[in-house]
Design an enzyme around this catalytic site. Structure first.
Site, short mmCIF file in Angstrom:
data_model
loop_
_atom_site.label_atom_id
_atom_site.label_comp_id
_atom_site.label_asym_id
_atom_site.label_seq_id
_atom_site.Cartn_x
_atom_site.Cartn_y
_atom_site.Cartn_z
N THR A 54 0.83 -1.21 0.00
CA THR A 54 0.00 0.00 0.00
C THR A 54 0.86 1.25 0.00
O THR A 54 0.58 2.22 -0.71
CB THR A 54 -0.96 0.01 1.20
OG1 THR A 54 -1.70 -1.21 1.21
CG2 THR A 54 -1.93 1.18 1.13
N CYS A 55 1.93 1.24 0.78
CA CYS A 55 2.84 2.40 0.81
C CYS A 55 3.49 2.60 -0.55
O CYS A 55 3.55 3.71 -1.07
CB CYS A 55 3.91 2.21 1.88
SG CYS A 55 3.25 2.05 3.56
N ALA A 56 3.96 1.52 -1.13
CA ALA A 56 4.60 1.59 -2.44
C ALA A 56 3.61 2.10 -3.49
O ALA A 56 3.95 2.92 -4.34
CB ALA A 56 5.13 0.21 -2.83
#
Length: 166
Positions: A59-61
């Protein structure tokens, strides 16, 4: 203290994000070349603070990829992708992904999470940052903020972009 969830389980941060209408607190973070960057270095630009736990999560990526694409044609706008990942890992990730429209900055030796009240105070990610987006106008005032209610979800990109285009 703010309450959000991580995979449905309640977790807490140190407090509430800074308020819309307030001047954003300055900070010192570390760039991928190990130089120090301050918020004031981006004075006169619209600044998107894309804040997250770690680039090592999908999700961060995805948020970094998405913001890289969304601002590719925007002038006078910068996206600062902020986590406690080491600058070496941030540089490697952005190079491998071909991301050159975002600026990864590390808070590994900073009080950023405490100054912005978005550091997790408990749970398995204690000490890392909650997924948050803060948008600043050219005067450095907060015009939009979002602390994502469920950490595994992406931020609301449409609302971020709408705040910029107002």
């Amino acid at each position: 203290m703010a309450t959000i969830t991580l995979k449905g389980n309640e977790v807490h941060t140190l407090g509430a994000l800074p308020e819309v209408g307030n001047k954003a607190p300055d900070f010192i973070l570390v760039d991928t070349d190990l130089s120090e960057k301050k918020l004031s270095d981006y004075k006169g630009k619209v600044v998107i603070l894309n804040i997250f736990p770690s680039l090592d999560t999908e999700t961060c990526a995805m948020s970094v990829r998405e913001f890289n694409e969304k601002v590719s044609d925007m002038e006078n706008t910068v996206v600062l992708c902020i986590s406690k990942d080491l600058p070496f890992a941030q540089k490697r990730f952005c190079a491998a992904e071909g991301l050159d429209n975002v600026i990864p900055l590390s808070a590994f030796r900073s009080n950023f999470g405490k100054e912005y009240n978005l550091e997790f105070s408990d749970g398995p990610l204690k000490g890392l940052f909650s997924r948050s987006v803060i948008v600043l106008n050219v005067s450095g005032e907060i015009i939009y903020k979002e602390q994502v209610a469920e950490t595994t979800n992406e931020p609301n990109y449409e609302k971020v972009m709408a705040a910029i285009l107002k």
